[in-house]
Design a protein around this motif. Structure first.
Motif, PDB file in Angstrom:
ATOM      1  N   HIS A 107       0.892  -1.131  -0.130  1.00  0.00           N
ATOM      2  CA  HIS A 107       0.060   0.080  -0.012  1.00  0.00           C
ATOM      3  C   HIS A 107       0.928   1.188   0.006  1.00  0.00           C
ATOM      4  CE1 HIS A 107      -3.801  -1.970   1.669  1.00  0.00           C
ATOM      5  NE2 HIS A 107      -3.319  -2.651   0.822  1.00  0.00           N
ATOM      6  N   PHE A 108       0.783   1.919  -1.060  1.00  0.00           N
ATOM      7  CA  PHE A 108       1.572   3.230  -1.157  1.00  0.00           C
ATOM      8  C   PHE A 108       0.933   4.343  -0.649  1.00  0.00           C
ATOM      9  CE2 PHE A 108       2.845   0.198  -4.568  1.00  0.00           C
ATOM     10  CZ  PHE A 108       4.287   0.232  -4.457  1.00  0.00           C
ATOM     11  N   LYS A 109       1.811   5.212   0.270  1.00  0.00           N
ATOM     12  CA  LYS A 109       1.021   6.608   0.756  1.00  0.00           C
ATOM     13  C   LYS A 109       2.079   7.527   0.649  1.00  0.00           C
ATOM     14  CE  LYS A 109       2.291   6.767   5.511  1.00  0.00           C
ATOM     15  NZ  LYS A 109       1.848   6.870   6.763  1.00  0.00           N
ATOM     16  N   GLY A 110       1.735   8.924   0.591  1.00  0.00           N
ATOM     17  CA  GLY A 110       2.538  10.123   0.599  1.00  0.00           C
ATOM     18  C   GLY A 110       3.079  10.695  -0.368  1.00  0.00           C
ATOM     19  N   GLU A 111       2.937  10.074  -1.675  1.00  0.00           N
ATOM     20  CA  GLU A 111       3.621  10.517  -2.983  1.00  0.00           C
ATOM     21  C   GLU A 111       3.066  12.004  -3.235  1.00  0.00           C
ATOM     22  OE1 GLU A 111       1.495   8.465  -6.709  1.00  0.00           O
ATOM     23  OE2 GLU A 111       2.171   6.659  -5.347  1.00  0.00           O
ATOM     24  N   GLU A 112       1.781  12.192  -3.234  1.00  0.00           N
ATOM     25  CA  GLU A 112       1.458  13.693  -3.331  1.00  0.00           C
ATOM     26  C   GLU A 112       2.112  14.664  -2.471  1.00  0.00           C
ATOM     27  OE1 GLU A 112      -0.580  14.293  -6.048  1.00  0.00           O
ATOM     28  OE2 GLU A 112      -0.773  12.249  -6.268  1.00  0.00           O
ATOM     29  N   GLU A 113       2.536  14.388  -1.329  1.00  0.00           N
ATOM     30  CA  GLU A 113       3.296  15.374  -0.354  1.00  0.00           C
ATOM     31  C   GLU A 113       4.859  15.122  -0.572  1.00  0.00           C
ATOM     32  OE1 GLU A 113       1.128  13.022   0.932  1.00  0.00           O
ATOM     33  OE2 GLU A 113      -0.359  14.572   0.447  1.00  0.00           O
ATOM     34  N   SER A 114       5.252  14.281  -1.552  1.00  0.00           N
ATOM     35  CA  SER A 114       6.731  14.463  -1.615  1.00  0.00           C
ATOM     36  C   SER A 114       7.297  15.339  -2.680  1.00  0.00           C
ATOM     37  CB  SER A 114       7.068  12.944  -2.468  1.00  0.00           C
ATOM     38  OG  SER A 114       6.658  12.906  -3.836  1.00  0.00           O
ATOM     39  N   GLU A 115       8.508  15.582  -2.494  1.00  0.00           N
ATOM     40  CA  GLU A 115       9.554  16.589  -3.109  1.00  0.00           C
ATOM     41  C   GLU A 115       9.322  16.302  -4.499  1.00  0.00           C
ATOM     42  OE1 GLU A 115      14.031  17.523  -3.967  1.00  0.00           O
ATOM     43  OE2 GLU A 115      13.435  17.740  -1.718  1.00  0.00           O
ATOM     44  N   ALA A 116       9.355  15.153  -4.924  1.00  0.00           N
ATOM     45  CA  ALA A 116       9.380  14.600  -6.421  1.00  0.00           C
ATOM     46  C   ALA A 116       8.055  15.060  -6.985  1.00  0.00           C
ATOM     47  CB  ALA A 116       9.677  13.168  -6.495  1.00  0.00           C
ATOM     48  N   VAL A 117       6.966  14.930  -6.303  1.00  0.00           N
ATOM     49  CA  VAL A 117       5.768  15.430  -7.250  1.00  0.00           C
ATOM     50  C   VAL A 117       5.505  16.834  -6.791  1.00  0.00           C
ATOM     51  CG1 VAL A 117       3.250  14.901  -6.861  1.00  0.00           C
ATOM     52  CG2 VAL A 117       4.931  12.952  -6.620  1.00  0.00           C
ATOM     53  N   LYS A 118       5.811  17.236  -5.689  1.00  0.00           N
ATOM     54  CA  LYS A 118       5.301  18.815  -5.577  1.00  0.00           C
ATOM     55  C   LYS A 118       6.264  19.757  -6.096  1.00  0.00           C
ATOM     56  CE  LYS A 118       3.346  20.005  -1.658  1.00  0.00           C
ATOM     57  NZ  LYS A 118       3.149  20.444  -0.181  1.00  0.00           N
ATOM     58  N   LEU A 119       7.333  19.569  -6.036  1.00  0.00           N
ATOM     59  CA  LEU A 119       8.384  20.649  -6.614  1.00  0.00           C
ATOM     60  C   LEU A 119       8.726  20.048  -8.026  1.00  0.00           C
ATOM     61  CD1 LEU A 119      10.600  21.073  -3.353  1.00  0.00           C
ATOM     62  CD2 LEU A 119       8.506  22.442  -4.174  1.00  0.00           C
ATOM     63  N   HIS A 120       9.005  19.068  -8.318  1.00  0.00           N
ATOM     64  CA  HIS A 120       9.529  18.601  -9.535  1.00  0.00           C
ATOM     65  C   HIS A 120       8.545  17.952 -10.564  1.00  0.00           C
ATOM     66  CE1 HIS A 120      13.597  19.622  -7.925  1.00  0.00           C
ATOM     67  NE2 HIS A 120      13.085  19.104  -6.890  1.00  0.00           N
ATOM     68  N   HIS A 121       7.270  18.009 -10.229  1.00  0.00           N
ATOM     69  CA  HIS A 121       6.293  17.381 -11.051  1.00  0.00           C
ATOM     70  C   HIS A 121       6.663  15.866 -11.667  1.00  0.00           C
ATOM     71  CE1 HIS A 121       4.725  21.091 -10.374  1.00  0.00           C
ATOM     72  NE2 HIS A 121       5.374  21.802 -11.021  1.00  0.00           N
ATOM     73  N   ASN A 122       7.321  15.190 -10.585  1.00  0.00           N
ATOM     74  CA  ASN A 122       7.649  13.704 -11.183  1.00  0.00           C
ATOM     75  C   ASN A 122       6.326  12.850 -11.421  1.00  0.00           C
ATOM     76  OD1 ASN A 122      10.803  13.140  -9.879  1.00  0.00           O
ATOM     77  ND2 ASN A 122      10.268  14.525 -11.142  1.00  0.00           N
ATOM     78  N   LEU A 123       6.379  11.830 -12.300  1.00  0.00           N
ATOM     79  CA  LEU A 123       5.392  10.695 -12.083  1.00  0.00           C
ATOM     80  C   LEU A 123       6.053   9.675 -11.398  1.00  0.00           C
ATOM     81  CD1 LEU A 123       4.617  11.005 -15.843  1.00  0.00           C
ATOM     82  CD2 LEU A 123       3.459  12.060 -14.013  1.00  0.00           C
ATOM     83  N   VAL A 124       5.164   9.043 -10.502  1.00  0.00           N
ATOM     84  CA  VAL A 124       5.572   8.032  -9.504  1.00  0.00           C
ATOM     85  C   VAL A 124       5.251   7.040 -10.184  1.00  0.00           C
ATOM     86  CG1 VAL A 124       5.568   6.949  -7.430  1.00  0.00           C
ATOM     87  CG2 VAL A 124       5.518   9.566  -7.460  1.00  0.00           C
TER      88      VAL A 124
END
Length: 210
Positions: A107-124
């Motif tokens: 179960h994955f959680k927290g990706e929307e709050e990560s630096e990768a997504v919030k600052l760099h708009h990465n796709l996880v």
């Protein structure tokens, strides 16, 4: 989770077909020191709805049969190729002292709050959705949580980064440390430079411009 099973006296293709026509699903329970495999039958509709729950696939179940309750683990389900029909189901008896090898969902959680997504708009990318572990029955989790809130730009999460339950060991099948999830930078398409205007066509020889 608890479910009800009944002893099944007859086996064979014909007997199984008659059970299915009566709204039942044939099954078997095996394992346990000194115990023989036992033929069982279950109510099909109750089983169908139970199979939709994740916990039914990955946790220790309580099987009630003939007034007795025993602990079992779902091991195999056979579905009809195109009908909404469970054709057969296998359960394994659970011994508290014997380690189990089980696939547990992630179960994955927290990706929307990560630096990768919030600052760099990465796709996880969730590379793995489940993991196989060896564990004692008492320590078997329904799922393993993967916290991605600390994911940085273009970073990866490996199996070695997971928090496993007490005494659990990952079964890697020869892979040293596979990737569980990865952050991928979005692809930016560069605009093609504007094409230079085509030169004017020269008039054919022997012809005058109008």
């Amino acid at each position: 989770m608890k479910f009800v099973a009944f002893e099944r006296a007859k086996q064979g293709t014909g007997a199984s077909r008659r059970l299915r026509n009566a709204g039942k699903t044939p099954g078997i329970v095996y394992g346990g020191e000194g115990q023989q495999p036992q033929l069982i039958e279950l109510d099909h509709n109750a089983l169908w709805h139970a199979l939709k729950k994740e916990a039914f696939h990955s946790s220790i179940l309580e099987m009630e049969m003939g007034g007795n309750v025993s602990k079992v683990l779902l091991r195999d389900v056979q579905y009809h190729p195109f009908k909404q029909l469970v054709q057969h189901v296998d359960f394994q008896r659970v011994d508290a002292r014997t380690r189990l090898t089980v696939k547990v969902p992630l179960h994955f959680k927290g990706e929307e709050e990560s630096e990768a997504v919030k600052l760099h708009h990465n796709l996880v990318n969730h590379v793995m959705t489940e993991i196989e572990i060896s564990v004692l029955p008492a320590d078997l989790p329904e799922f393993i949580e993967v916290d991605l809130s600390g994911l940085t730009n273009a970073a990866t999460v490996h199996v070695s980064d997971l928090k496993l339950p007490k005494g659990a060991k990952v079964i890697l099948h020869g892979k040293p440390n596979p990737v569980v999830a990865s952050a991928v930078a979005p692809v930016v398409e560069e605009e093609a430079p504007a094409a230079a205007p085509a030169p004017a066509a020269e008039p054919a020889k022997g012809k005058k411009k109008k």
